[in-house]
Motif scaffolding. Structure first.
Motif, mmCIF file in Angstrom:
data_model
loop_
_atom_site.group_PDB
_atom_site.id
_atom_site.type_symbol
_atom_site.label_atom_id
_atom_site.label_comp_id
_atom_site.label_asym_id
_atom_site.label_seq_id
_atom_site.Cartn_x
_atom_site.Cartn_y
_atom_site.Cartn_z
ATOM 1 N N LYS A 119 13.341 4.063 9.587
ATOM 2 C CA LYS A 119 14.252 5.134 9.153
ATOM 3 C C LYS A 119 13.543 6.470 8.975
ATOM 4 N N ARG A 120 12.233 6.473 9.018
ATOM 5 C CA ARG A 120 11.471 7.715 8.798
ATOM 6 C C ARG A 120 11.562 8.633 10.010
ATOM 7 N N PRO A 121 11.183 9.916 9.844
ATOM 8 C CA PRO A 121 11.223 10.827 10.979
ATOM 9 C C PRO A 121 10.415 10.263 12.157
ATOM 10 N N MET A 170 0.870 -1.198 0.000
ATOM 11 C CA MET A 170 0.000 0.000 0.000
ATOM 12 C C MET A 170 0.898 1.235 0.000
ATOM 13 N N ASP A 171 1.286 1.678 -1.185
ATOM 14 C CA ASP A 171 2.266 2.771 -1.243
ATOM 15 C C ASP A 171 1.642 4.037 -1.823
ATOM 16 N N GLY A 172 2.164 5.171 -1.388
ATOM 17 C CA GLY A 172 1.752 6.449 -1.965
ATOM 18 C C GLY A 172 0.969 7.352 -1.034
ATOM 19 N N ASN A 173 0.852 6.984 0.229
ATOM 20 C CA ASN A 173 0.089 7.816 1.172
ATOM 21 C C ASN A 173 0.679 9.218 1.318
ATOM 22 N N GLY A 174 1.996 9.270 1.498
ATOM 23 C CA GLY A 174 2.662 10.548 1.739
ATOM 24 C C GLY A 174 2.520 11.483 0.543
ATOM 25 N N ARG A 175 2.754 10.931 -0.643
ATOM 26 C CA ARG A 175 2.646 11.757 -1.865
ATOM 27 C C ARG A 175 1.214 12.233 -2.075
ATOM 28 N N TRP A 176 0.273 11.400 -1.765
ATOM 29 C CA TRP A 176 -1.157 11.767 -1.910
ATOM 30 C C TRP A 176 -1.453 13.016 -1.072
#
Ligand code: IPE
Ligand code: IPE
Ligand code: MG
Length: 225
Positions: free
Chosen positions: A63-65, A11-17
């Motif tokens: 690794k994310r903030p 399930m990728d693309g949440n941040g860009r959305w």
């Protein structure tokens, strides 16, 4: 015609959305959680589909903030608590995969609680991959069985994995064409579907189209037709 038993989704693309809307990345995760619910409900109504395995947090996502990681942990906790009633209503069994020992004690308790309370459900199995990485899963499996007297067989290793079921359809939303350490063993003969749609925009109609396309693919598994 192929029958789909196991669907797995990156399930990728949440941040860009969210960023495309001028919002904070976490807004995308929240919108993504609603899609998890919709897709799970859809799959629970399709009697062919036995399993839905969703990549929610990878072993690399630490690794994310810190704030984003903390938000994801809280969202997961809230989602599971809020959706317990829905799991029961839909007869969906919740089975996490991944090494959840890295999570806080209270989040581990929420996860265990939903797992225990849905253990009797015999409809769809929804697996959330939580602190999941296929390499980590394979390593943990090998360490579990390494003291066996006999040589390790394919069956032994497969049974020692968190997810013991081959994937039929593997979907990645968000436009990238990679597996990002998801179900590497179980996807040996999965049919791969990559779509540009960002996860919060992914609909049951998109899934329906993928399932329809899957049914007509000639799966040879190395043999001849
Ligand atoms: C997927 O969306 C959800 C998680 C990894 C938790 P992303 O957060 O990776 O969204 P993009 O890829 O940055 O848009
Ligand atoms: C994969 O997405 C992990 C999840 C969807 C949970 P990522 O956004 O973490 O993957 P990369 O970093 O683009 O490979
Ligand atoms: Mg991403």
């Amino acid at each position: 015609m192929n029958q789909v038993k196991h669907i797995a989704i990156i399930m990728d693309g949440n941040g860009r959305w969210a960023e495309l809307k001028g919002e904070k990345r976490v807004k995308g995760h929240e919108a993504g959680a609603t899609v998890v619910k919709n897709i799970t409900t859809y799959c629970s109504h399709n009697k062919d589909i036995e399993r839905l395995t969703l990549y929610a947090f990878s072993t690399e996502n630490w690794k994310r903030p810190r704030l984003e990681v903390e938000f994801l942990m809280k969202l997961l906790d809230r989602y599971l608590k809020n959706e317990l009633a829905t799991y029961l209503e839909l007869n969906v069994r919740f089975e996490p995969i991944g090494d959840i020992r890295a999570f806080s004690k209270s989040l581990q308790k929420t996860i265990k609680d939903v797992q225990d309370k849905t253990a009797h459900c015999d409809g769809l199995v929804q697996s959330l991959a939580l602190n999941y990485g296929a390499q980590n899963e394979i390593l943990r499996a090998v360490n579990k069985i390494k003291n066996s007297e006999d040589a390790i067989t394919q069956e032994m290793l497969s049974n020692a994995l968190d997810c013991k079921h081959d994937v039929d359809i593997l979907i990645r939303t968000g436009g990238d064409h990679r597996l990002s350490n998801f179900l590497l063993w179980q996807s040996a003969y999965a049919e791969l579907f990559f779509c540009d749609t960002l996860w919060p925009d992914f609909t049951t109609a998109d899934l329906e189209k993928i399932i329809k396309d899957f049914t007509t693919i000639e799966r040879r598994f190395g043999g001849l037709k």
